[in-house]
Design an enzyme around this catalytic site. Structure first.
Site, PDB file in Angstrom:
ATOM      1  N   GLU A  76       0.916  -4.548  -6.746  1.00 33.18           N
ATOM      2  CA  GLU A  76       0.747  -2.833  -5.304  1.00 33.18           C
ATOM      3  C   GLU A  76       0.721  -2.977  -4.035  1.00 33.18           C
ATOM      4  O   GLU A  76       1.304  -2.643  -3.393  1.00 33.18           O
ATOM      5  CB  GLU A  76      -1.486  -2.874  -5.627  1.00 33.18           C
ATOM      6  CG  GLU A  76      -2.030  -1.992  -5.010  1.00 33.18           C
ATOM      7  CD  GLU A  76      -3.580  -1.961  -5.703  1.00 33.18           C
ATOM      8  OE1 GLU A  76      -4.120  -1.080  -4.414  1.00 33.18           O
ATOM      9  OE2 GLU A  76      -3.543  -2.978  -5.209  1.00 33.18           O
ATOM     10  N   ASP A  77       0.388  -4.770  -3.348  1.00 34.22           N
ATOM     11  CA  ASP A  77      -0.046  -4.404  -1.940  1.00 34.22           C
ATOM     12  C   ASP A  77       1.737  -5.518  -1.695  1.00 34.22           C
ATOM     13  O   ASP A  77       1.611  -5.958  -0.077  1.00 34.22           O
ATOM     14  CB  ASP A  77      -0.634  -5.755  -1.296  1.00 34.22           C
ATOM     15  CG  ASP A  77      -2.351  -4.632  -2.046  1.00 34.22           C
ATOM     16  OD1 ASP A  77      -1.855  -3.409  -1.861  1.00 34.22           O
ATOM     17  OD2 ASP A  77      -3.730  -5.067  -2.702  1.00 34.22           O
TER      18      ASP A  77
END
Length: 715
Positions: A76-77
């Site tokens: 996700e990051d």
């Protein structure tokens, strides 16, 4: 922040066979991926996944779950991809990391439709691998522990989401410790003054009475030692949110709370549990109605324990929970106990619930829901309630949510029994169907042939199973009425163009509207989902183009009256254009127009000379025909205003509104609306019926003339 070797040591403490190299590789990979990222506190971002992994070691989870915790924010990051994680750590871990990422992106507090769809995705992810939700819950726990560094509005949003979704979910999974901590952390954000007030009261209480927990713990240990029972006794004060909730529910102040302390007695065997219970009850007086045996009747999430409340030192009430070590592990870790490791192998705990079976039981209820509102209702009823155990006359045990009624009990036995319920006896005494059931009660359901579910039962029922079954039955019953009305509307619409609504014509119209057959078409017409006029237009487009649609003047709405004759609509049946009608002459008072099926027409069976053959003038009638709707709505703020808006959106005017029954949970009322014709009326009814807070709405037809009396008549 701890290092990779420290984390490995935590895992090795319960799993000596851990794959240390894999954990070390995942640690290094995630640390590099998050390089340069920081949290709002200023710490390196990687401290968060490491903290989540450490929390999961406390639950003795397997290597795959620990590694997933380390990697859970990489896809996700960071620049990491699903394919890269798969190549390096395998498909199982990549799937779990991807699952956690998708859960993080779900907006679980969005609009009802989107929220329902996202909850479905949540349970789908859980069904693939329950460990995904364990990582997500632990991720939320660490975020809540460090929430003070976020902006105030973000803190409030996360706290609401935690209180409404993640804490109840943790509780439903049997992880009570996590539920309590999540609730308390959210409580600190949402109502810090109340929480601090309770903490100050605890400090004051300790100053006045000393350490009560230590003294009562020693008292319990002494009694168990006398009984020759070896046990571990753990005492604690209840969390501030738990105390606040009890104060709110019972509407009492802190000083009047009795059981603010809880004690757990952990023993070797089930037999020891009952011996310990005997010793406790011999030494202290038990509080009536506060005994629950979840060992003989476990909760559906696997929880087992004996609960009792006794009057302890100085008359103070204390809650005591008695369980074995295995039961305690399930009570602490819930579904997570299924994956717990001990000495390098999966720990066999006979009380741990198989997650697949647990999830199947939970989702069975959801599959019955036919729309978003029903689905969300089923989710909340399944996840957010405690249980009570009741007995059939034969001694079979029925598990129900707290607050359940005899209606829920009947449907829990069988849908057919629920449909036919007319009364109930609790412990031999007849009680109303809205009675709240309590643990240990024996319930006898009284049924009768010909009984059908009532709309008010939806307010009485608390289980998703009962509510869904009632709604399906009511929908089927409404369908019969819709078909009957649709047939009349179709007959009138075809007659207006000089045609007949034959079976062949209706079958053809059903095909044109992509419906399964004549009955579906008539039901759609009766429910105002399809316009009878449009059905005719679709079959005979050339007639539709040539047909004018004049407005009907106020004085010529009805055809068949003598010149100069006056009429009024019968207040008992309130006929509207589109319905078959008949007139009854009144000596010196013109003609009263009734619907052909009006019950009052029985009074004139022997006076056919007074009957007048009438029909409505074809054309566009003005919305000036008053009709009374009978409605049952939830007693919640804003419901009535919303209903009025729904009616106004159908271009129908409300001319009067009267409450006829007020209950704590619902209101019954009459609403007079002005409509054009039968189609318009049913579009209003359908619009109101779509609101989730409307339990029942129907056209009200009185059995007697409701015309207000004149002063002369009253005299």
């Amino acid at each position: 922040m701890i290092e990779a070797d420290d984390l490995i040591a935590l895992v090795r403490a319960y799993n000596p066979r851990t794959d240390a190299a894999m954990i070390r590789d995942a640690f290094a990979y995630a640390q590099a991926a998050h390089e340069g990222q920081t949290r709002r506190s200023g710490e390196a971002y990687f401290t968060h996944p490491v903290a989540v992994a450490c929390l999961l070691t406390e639950q003795r989870l397997d290597d795959a779950t620990i590694i997933t915790a380390l990697l859970h924010d990489t896809i996700e990051d960071t620049r990491s991809t699903y394919a890269e994680v798969t190549d390096r750590f395998g498909a199982e871990i990549a799937e779990m990391v991807d699952g956690v990422t998708k859960l993080t992106n779900l907006e679980l507090t969005s609009s009802e439709t989107k929220q329902a769809e996202n909850f479905r995705k949540l349970f789908m992810a859980m069904s693939k691998d329950m460990r995904v939700i364990l990582v997500k819950l632990t991720d939320r726990l660490h975020n809540m522990r460090t929430i003070k560094h976020m902006k105030p509005e973000k803190q409030a949003q996360k706290a609401h989401e935690t209180m409404e979704i993640y804490a109840p979910l943790a509780g439903r999974m049997g992880m009570q410790w996590m539920r309590e901590e999540l609730e308390d952390l959210a409580f600190a954000v949402l109502n810090p003054e109340a929480r601090n007030s309770i903490l100050r009261r605890f400090v004051s209480l300790r100053h006045e009475t000393g350490d009560v927990i230590v003294r009562i713990t020693h008292d319990i240990e002494a009694e168990l030692e006398k009984a020759g029972t070896e046990a571990q006794v753990i005492g604690r004060a209840k969390r501030p949110f738990s105390i606040w909730r009890k104060m709110e529910e019972k509407e009492i102040g802190f000083s009047r709370l009795s059981d603010i302390y809880g004690f757990r007695i952990i023993l070797a065997t089930e037999a020891d549990c009952y011996r310990a219970l005997g010793a406790i009850h011999q030494r202290w007086r038990s509080v009536p109605g506060r005994f629950k045996d979840y060992i003989s009747q476990p909760k559906s999430n696997g929880y087992r324990s004996i609960h009792t409340t006794v009057s302890g030192r100085d008359g103070k009430r204390v809650e005591v929970q008695i369980r074995t070590r295995e039961m305690h592990e399930v009570a602490e870790r819930g579904v997570a106990a299924h994956w717990s490791y001990r000495d390098g192998v999966r720990a066999e705990n006979r009380f741990a619930v198989d997650p697949a079976e647990w999830l199947r039981q939970m989702t069975d209820r959801f599959e019955e829901a036919s729309d978003h509102a029903e689905f969300m209702e089923a989710v909340k009823l399944e996840m957010y309630t405690d249980q009570v155990f009741c007995f059939t006359p034969k001694g079979d045990v029925i598990k129900l949510p707290k607050g359940a009624t005899p209606i829920d009990f009947a449907y829990a036995i069988h849908t057919r029994i629920g449909h036919k319920t007319v009364a109930a006896r609790v412990d031999g005494m007849r009680v109303p169907l809205w009675t709240r059931l309590r643990n240990g009660q024996s319930i006898e359901v009284v049924t009768a042939e010909g009984q059908t579910p009532q709309a008010t039962w939806i307010d009485i029922a608390t289980t998703g199973r009962a509510k869904s079954a009632i709604r399906r039955a009511l929908k089927a019953e409404r369908r019969v009425g819709h078909v009957r009305l649709g047939r009349e509307l179709a007959r009138a619409a075809f007659a207006q163009v000089g045609k007949r609504a034959t079976e062949k014509a209706l079958e053809k119209a059903a095909q044109l509207h992509q419906l399964d057959g004549e009955e579906d078409l008539l039901a759609a017409i009766g429910a105002s989902e399809v316009s009878a006029r449009l059905v005719v237009d679709a079959l005979y487009p050339e007639l539709a183009m040539a047909r004018p649609t004049p407005d009907v003047a106020a004085g010529s709405a009805i055809v068949g009256l003598d010149a100069g004759a006056t009429y009024d609509r019968a207040p008992c049946c309130q006929p509207v254009p589109g319905e078959r009608i008949v007139g009854v002459t009144n000596r010196g008072r013109g003609v009263t127009v009734h619907a052909i099926n009006c019950p009052r027409m029985v009074e004139f069976e022997d006076q056919t000379d007074r009957w007048v053959d009438l029909h409505w003038n074809p054309g566009h009638h003005a919305a000036r025909n008053a009709v009374t709707l009978e409605m049952t709505i939830s007693n919640n703020p804003g419901v009535l205003g919303r209903i009025c808006t729904l009616i106004a959106e159908q271009n129908a005017n409300i001319s009067d509104l009267r409450f006829v029954d007020r209950k704590p949970d619902f209101f019954r009322l009459f609403i007079d609306v002005e409509v054009r014709d039968a189609e318009h009326l049913h579009s209003v009814i359908v619009a109101a019926d779509t609101d989730s807070d409307v339990a029942q709405v129907s056209r009200h037809r009185a059995t007697a003339d409701r015309r207000p009396q004149t002063a002369e008549a009253q005299a």
